[in-house]
Design a protein around this motif. Sequence first.
Motif, mmCIF file in Angstrom:
data_model
loop_
_atom_site.group_PDB
_atom_site.id
_atom_site.type_symbol
_atom_site.label_atom_id
_atom_site.label_comp_id
_atom_site.label_asym_id
_atom_site.label_seq_id
_atom_site.Cartn_x
_atom_site.Cartn_y
_atom_site.Cartn_z
ATOM 1 N N ARG A 6 0.907 -1.237 0.162
ATOM 2 C CA ARG A 6 0.089 -0.117 -0.019
ATOM 3 C C ARG A 6 0.999 1.245 0.078
ATOM 4 N NH1 ARG A 6 -5.555 0.531 0.906
ATOM 5 N NH2 ARG A 6 -5.654 -1.959 1.688
ATOM 6 N N GLY A 7 0.754 1.919 -1.130
ATOM 7 C CA GLY A 7 1.726 3.189 -1.288
ATOM 8 C C GLY A 7 3.127 2.855 -1.637
ATOM 9 N N SER A 8 3.302 1.408 -1.988
ATOM 10 C CA SER A 8 4.771 1.135 -2.561
ATOM 11 C C SER A 8 5.085 1.568 -3.812
ATOM 12 C CB SER A 8 4.789 -0.266 -2.497
ATOM 13 O OG SER A 8 3.814 -0.870 -3.348
ATOM 14 N N TRP A 318 -7.694 -0.126 -4.139
ATOM 15 C CA TRP A 318 -6.222 0.673 -4.303
ATOM 16 C C TRP A 318 -5.718 0.633 -5.712
ATOM 17 C CZ3 TRP A 318 -4.864 3.646 -0.653
ATOM 18 C CH2 TRP A 318 -3.113 4.075 -0.679
ATOM 19 N N GLU A 356 -1.964 9.505 -4.962
ATOM 20 C CA GLU A 356 -2.247 8.543 -3.871
ATOM 21 C C GLU A 356 -2.580 7.358 -4.521
ATOM 22 O OE1 GLU A 356 -6.285 7.890 -0.943
ATOM 23 O OE2 GLU A 356 -6.107 9.532 -2.074
ATOM 24 N N SER A 358 -0.545 3.031 -5.220
ATOM 25 C CA SER A 358 0.818 2.624 -5.529
ATOM 26 C C SER A 358 1.221 3.118 -6.614
ATOM 27 C CB SER A 358 0.821 1.098 -5.301
ATOM 28 O OG SER A 358 0.759 0.693 -4.013
ATOM 29 N N ARG A 450 9.210 10.557 -0.879
ATOM 30 C CA ARG A 450 8.189 9.764 -0.736
ATOM 31 C C ARG A 450 8.203 8.679 0.427
ATOM 32 N NH1 ARG A 450 3.506 8.229 -4.170
ATOM 33 N NH2 ARG A 450 2.628 5.956 -3.352
ATOM 34 N N ARG A 457 2.547 8.466 1.170
ATOM 35 C CA ARG A 457 2.148 7.133 0.922
ATOM 36 C C ARG A 457 1.020 6.675 1.039
ATOM 37 N NH1 ARG A 457 7.114 3.772 0.517
ATOM 38 N NH2 ARG A 457 5.856 1.859 1.261
ATOM 39 N N LEU A 458 0.447 7.367 2.190
ATOM 40 C CA LEU A 458 -1.043 6.798 2.523
ATOM 41 C C LEU A 458 -2.004 8.081 2.905
ATOM 42 C CD1 LEU A 458 0.302 4.296 5.317
ATOM 43 C CD2 LEU A 458 -0.634 3.602 3.053
ATOM 44 N N ARG A 475 -2.459 16.449 0.181
ATOM 45 C CA ARG A 475 -2.237 15.020 0.703
ATOM 46 C C ARG A 475 -2.392 14.788 2.127
ATOM 47 N NH1 ARG A 475 -0.170 10.927 -2.472
ATOM 48 N NH2 ARG A 475 -1.061 9.598 -0.630
#
Length: 535
Positions: A6-8, A318, A356, A358, A450, A457-458, A475
């Motif tokens: 998640r957010g990678s 996501w 927002e 990945s 980041r 990331r989230l 963000r």
Amino acid sequence: MAEWWRGSVTYQVYPRSFQDSNGDGIGDLAGITARLPHLAALGVDAVWLSPIFKSPMADMGYDVSDYTDVDPLFGDLAGFDAMVARAHELGLKVIIDQVISHSSDQHPFFRESRMSRDNPRADWYVWADAKPDGSPPNNWLSVFGGSAWEWDSRRRQYYLHNFLPSQPDFNFHNPAVQDWALEVLRFWLERGVDGFRLDTVNYYFHDDQLRPNGPMPGRDNRPPVNPYDMQDHLFSKSRPENIGWLERLRALTDEYEGRTMVGEVGDAAWRNVAIMAEYTQPGRLHMAYSFDMLGPEFTAGHFREKIEGFFQGAPEGWPMWAFSNHDVIRHATRWADHGAADAVAKQAAALLLSFEGSVCLYQGEEVGQTETDVLFEELTDPPGIRFWPDYKGRDGCRTPMVWDRSAHGGFSEVKPWLPVKAPQLARNVADQDGVPGSVLEFYREMLAYRRATPALRLGRTRFFNLPEPVLGFARGEGLACVFNLSPRPVVVQAAGQLAAGAPCHAAHLEAGRLTLGPNGFAFVAGEAELLLSAG
């Protein structure tokens, strides 16, 4: 961390073109293993490998003849295991392509299936009788041109192929096919892979009534380069039965801690976001890989529409966003008219890495690599050969990674399978490594920012109502991302200050006025309402 994905940021490696270790002009697993420190130093979280399985290579590995072995071009299973082990030592996750919607016509299952209508695997592929006049059962078209149906003289039936005739489609209406596919994935999970990129994830099921597709709504009457684009592919893909199958896939990966799935969703632009949202509902895919930013559009409205549309449709879903991959013209070339080359390359990095969801980077974009102009006699890609010159295929984005200025860019000591030409040679890793202001060093800086910034990331996204060409959004709490998507300077009213440690380009903030030069961007820290208007 169970939800590391998640957010990678994932880095896509095209194995044929990353690093040749044995002097045959084709990249391989040992070459990838040797270059993994570059990815670790870049600051990505994971590496995705395009297919490495045994294959006749009619479609460069996307036609698989053995799903549980490595093609000798790339190495062997021991080399694969060594690559995974080295990646894990460096803190990198490993995601591999899975091409289970179709196989090669050289796969033993298809060879058996085509022999008769009553053998054990007779219905493992999609077979249909001809119409009374001998024509195909319906009007479905292949992505690579022509009918999606190929006549087989042994069964005296047609079989379905959404791509090349040598890539017959599996029949996922057959539960035995699903069970087999799950065991293929389990084989690789047991070898330690961290996830799968599911190729053509919305192509698994077809309409079992074989109803014809209608015309694509809203298009003009001029035929496109590929007539596939004239149809609304309502019955040949994206079928409702796919949902249950995605849930079976998710149940399998949930048996293994910290594993993930990202599905490649390809459909009409107006339908794509809705499918991505549907496929990432709880209990289905972890992520959906989007095609929505792989085209020529480079406007604030376009980026906002796609991001807002996804999260409105799937607040618990996501996405995975990308600007380039092995199937499209590189974004440094697509967007070349929007500013100076290095400025556009850096802005694209900052833009993508602030979204927002990945992110997926494609090999070479970290040095601002451009599309290679491939001559007809140099082509290897089937659709490029078929539709030349109006569509030149995908070879231009698949040319070898350029590591230095040597004859073949440090990729190989011999002539590579695709050429390394002078414009690409000029953008190499060695010339940019450690050089302040280079595209490579900017990618490293932006990736580090980041990773160190939870909001990127989230954090959730809130867009500001700004006129073109300015894209602005918050963000999380207290961080605004502002981009001038043009080669002309703009001024934006802003409260706050430039975020400490954040990368920026051609940006100056003073007395509530944020000045952004050509392709300028900034990250602004301050109160919740950061941007007021643009002028």
